[in-house]
Design an enzyme around this catalytic site. Sequence first.
Site, PDB file in Angstrom:
ATOM      1  N   LYS A   1       0.965  -1.186  -0.109  1.00  0.00           N
ATOM      2  CA  LYS A   1       0.017   0.010  -0.058  1.00  0.00           C
ATOM      3  C   LYS A   1       0.949   1.212  -0.036  1.00  0.00           C
ATOM      4  O   LYS A   1       2.145   1.234   0.228  1.00  0.00           O
ATOM      5  CB  LYS A   1      -1.037  -0.028   1.176  1.00  0.00           C
ATOM      6  CG  LYS A   1      -0.094  -0.064   2.505  1.00  0.00           C
ATOM      7  CD  LYS A   1      -1.148   0.171   3.716  1.00  0.00           C
ATOM      8  CE  LYS A   1      -0.311   0.316   4.951  1.00  0.00           C
ATOM      9  NZ  LYS A   1      -1.227   0.253   6.303  1.00  0.00           N
ATOM     10  N   GLY A   2       0.301   2.491  -0.075  1.00  0.00           N
ATOM     11  CA  GLY A   2       1.101   3.737   0.166  1.00  0.00           C
ATOM     12  C   GLY A   2       2.064   3.816  -0.618  1.00  0.00           C
ATOM     13  O   GLY A   2       1.903   3.615  -2.161  1.00  0.00           O
ATOM     14  N   LEU A   3       2.976   4.314  -0.183  1.00  0.00           N
ATOM     15  CA  LEU A   3       4.215   4.747  -1.030  1.00  0.00           C
ATOM     16  C   LEU A   3       5.028   3.666  -1.670  1.00  0.00           C
ATOM     17  O   LEU A   3       5.363   3.694  -2.956  1.00  0.00           O
ATOM     18  CB  LEU A   3       5.412   5.653   0.070  1.00  0.00           C
ATOM     19  CG  LEU A   3       6.558   6.123  -0.477  1.00  0.00           C
ATOM     20  CD1 LEU A   3       5.940   7.461  -1.431  1.00  0.00           C
ATOM     21  CD2 LEU A   3       7.521   6.730   0.535  1.00  0.00           C
TER      22      LEU A   3
ATOM     23  N   VAL B   1      10.324  -8.090   7.362  1.00  0.00           N
ATOM     24  CA  VAL B   1      11.578  -7.863   7.501  1.00  0.00           C
ATOM     25  C   VAL B   1      12.241  -7.799   8.869  1.00  0.00           C
ATOM     26  O   VAL B   1      13.632  -7.869   9.355  1.00  0.00           O
ATOM     27  CB  VAL B   1      11.886  -6.094   6.945  1.00  0.00           C
ATOM     28  CG1 VAL B   1      11.846  -6.179   5.441  1.00  0.00           C
ATOM     29  CG2 VAL B   1      11.266  -5.335   7.849  1.00  0.00           C
TER      30      VAL B   1
ATOM     31  N   TYR C   1      11.175   6.425  16.109  1.00  0.00           N
ATOM     32  CA  TYR C   1      11.175   6.449  14.624  1.00  0.00           C
ATOM     33  C   TYR C   1      12.304   7.548  14.249  1.00  0.00           C
ATOM     34  O   TYR C   1      13.033   7.265  13.307  1.00  0.00           O
ATOM     35  CB  TYR C   1       9.769   7.255  14.215  1.00  0.00           C
ATOM     36  CG  TYR C   1       9.694   7.375  12.564  1.00  0.00           C
ATOM     37  CD1 TYR C   1       9.434   6.251  12.005  1.00  0.00           C
ATOM     38  CD2 TYR C   1       9.963   8.635  11.955  1.00  0.00           C
ATOM     39  CE1 TYR C   1       9.279   6.435  10.433  1.00  0.00           C
ATOM     40  CE2 TYR C   1       9.632   8.881  10.679  1.00  0.00           C
ATOM     41  CZ  TYR C   1       9.486   7.660   9.911  1.00  0.00           C
ATOM     42  OH  TYR C   1       9.353   7.970   8.751  1.00  0.00           O
TER      43      TYR C   1
ATOM     44  N   LYS D   1      15.537   6.098  11.871  1.00  0.00           N
ATOM     45  CA  LYS D   1      15.909   6.910  10.489  1.00  0.00           C
ATOM     46  C   LYS D   1      17.419   7.696  10.598  1.00  0.00           C
ATOM     47  O   LYS D   1      18.160   7.818   9.612  1.00  0.00           O
ATOM     48  CB  LYS D   1      14.699   8.041  10.156  1.00  0.00           C
ATOM     49  CG  LYS D   1      13.567   7.464   9.942  1.00  0.00           C
ATOM     50  CD  LYS D   1      13.758   6.240   8.747  1.00  0.00           C
ATOM     51  CE  LYS D   1      12.233   5.837   8.474  1.00  0.00           C
ATOM     52  NZ  LYS D   1      12.368   4.906   7.425  1.00  0.00           N
TER      53      LYS D   1
ATOM     54  N   LYS E   1       0.793  11.680   1.875  1.00  0.00           N
ATOM     55  CA  LYS E   1      -0.524  11.239   2.569  1.00  0.00           C
ATOM     56  C   LYS E   1      -0.591   9.836   2.366  1.00  0.00           C
ATOM     57  O   LYS E   1      -1.169   9.222   1.717  1.00  0.00           O
ATOM     58  CB  LYS E   1      -1.590  11.978   1.384  1.00  0.00           C
ATOM     59  CG  LYS E   1      -1.785  13.445   1.696  1.00  0.00           C
ATOM     60  CD  LYS E   1      -2.733  13.878   0.445  1.00  0.00           C
ATOM     61  CE  LYS E   1      -2.849  15.345   0.456  1.00  0.00           C
ATOM     62  NZ  LYS E   1      -3.665  15.952  -0.555  1.00  0.00           N
TER      63      LYS E   1
ATOM     64  N   ASP F   1      -0.733   6.323   5.390  1.00  0.00           N
ATOM     65  CA  ASP F   1      -1.039   5.826   7.001  1.00  0.00           C
ATOM     66  C   ASP F   1       0.210   6.099   7.839  1.00  0.00           C
ATOM     67  O   ASP F   1      -0.221   6.667   8.931  1.00  0.00           O
ATOM     68  CB  ASP F   1      -1.141   4.458   6.893  1.00  0.00           C
ATOM     69  CG  ASP F   1      -2.410   3.836   6.103  1.00  0.00           C
ATOM     70  OD1 ASP F   1      -2.885   4.609   5.595  1.00  0.00           O
ATOM     71  OD2 ASP F   1      -2.664   2.661   5.683  1.00  0.00           O
TER      72      ASP F   1
ATOM     73  N   ASN G   1       1.770   8.931   8.013  1.00  0.00           N
ATOM     74  CA  ASN G   1       1.499  10.333   8.418  1.00  0.00           C
ATOM     75  C   ASN G   1      -0.068  10.629   8.635  1.00  0.00           C
ATOM     76  O   ASN G   1      -0.412  11.656   8.303  1.00  0.00           O
ATOM     77  CB  ASN G   1       1.981  11.158   7.196  1.00  0.00           C
ATOM     78  CG  ASN G   1       3.450  11.079   7.020  1.00  0.00           C
ATOM     79  OD1 ASN G   1       4.324  10.970   8.008  1.00  0.00           O
ATOM     80  ND2 ASN G   1       3.956  10.850   5.654  1.00  0.00           N
TER      81      ASN G   1
END
Length: 302
Positions: free
Chosen positions: A21-23, A72, A226, A230, A258, A260, A262
Site C-alpha cells: 500500500k501507500g508509497l 523484514v 522513529y 532514521k 498522504k 498511513d 502520516n
Amino acid sequence: MAEASSFLAQKRYAVVTGANKGLGLEICGQLASQGVTVLLTSRDEKRGLEAIEELKKSGINSENLEYHQLDVTKPASFASLADFIKAKFGKLDILVNNAGISGVIVDYAALMEAIRRRGAEINYDGVMKQTYELAEECLQTNYYGVKRTINALLPLLQFSDSPRIVNVSSDVGLLKKIPGERIREALGDVEKLTEESVDGILDEFLRDFKEGKIAEKGWPTFKSAYSISKAALNSYTRVLARKYPSIIINCVCPGVVKTDINLKMGHLTVEEGAASPVRLALMPLGSPSGLFYTRNEVTPFE
C-alpha cells in the site's frame, strides 16, 4: 525519464519492501511502468497479492510484476526470498527499502480535536503513545530490517552490472534534530562510523528509553524511536556506500506524503512522494553514492 534510459537498456529487476500500500505500492507501479520487473513484498501475503491485482487493474503490464512474502523483522523470511530471486531473475539490480512503522500509537480523535483548536499548540505527548515495546519494534523494522534485507540480497545485487540501493528515510533523522551533541557526533563522524558503532547507539537508546531517560540523555522526544531509527539508517547508508563503492547507495526523504504513517495528513500525493525514490533507483551509471536527498535535492546529513 530520459536520464534512466541507459540504465534501462538491459532488463532490470527490483525488490521493494513494505509495498502492499501507500508509497511502496506506488514505487512498484512507477518502476514497473519504466519496464523494470518489480518484486513486490509485504508481511501479509493476502494484502500483497491484492496489491499486485490493483497494479494490474491500473494498466501495469503483468509481466513486470511478481510477488513474494517478506517480513523484514523475521530473519527466517529472507532465505526463501533470496532463493526465489536467484531462480527467477538470476540477479538483482534495484533494492528499495521502504518498509517502516511509526513506533507510536496515535489517538486520532484527540489529534483531530487538537488540530481543530486553531492557534493551540498540539501536545503530542497527549495524542501519541510511546512504549518500550513499540520502540523496539520500530528499530527492528526501520533499521535492523533494512540491514537484514541488504545482507540477504547483497550477493544478488553483486551479480548486477549497476546495482543500486535506495533507503527510504525521513528528515526527522537529520542530525540537527537530535538534541544530544555526543549522539550527533557519534552518528555523524563518517570516518569512524561502522555498523557496530551505529548498532551500539541504538542499544544505548533502548536502555535509556527503558529507564525513562530519553530527554535527559539528549535523544529526540517526538516520535523518539522513529526519529533515531532514521538517523541510524542515514548513518548506515554512509557506512555501506564507503564499503561497497560499486553499488550506488543513497537515502531519501520523499516528503510528507498522504500515507498511513502520516495519518493521511501529508501535503504530497503518493505519486509525488514515490517520484524521488524511483528517480534514485533509476539514476544513470556513475551517479553519486552515500548521499541524503530531500525529495530531489541533496541535503547535508547534519
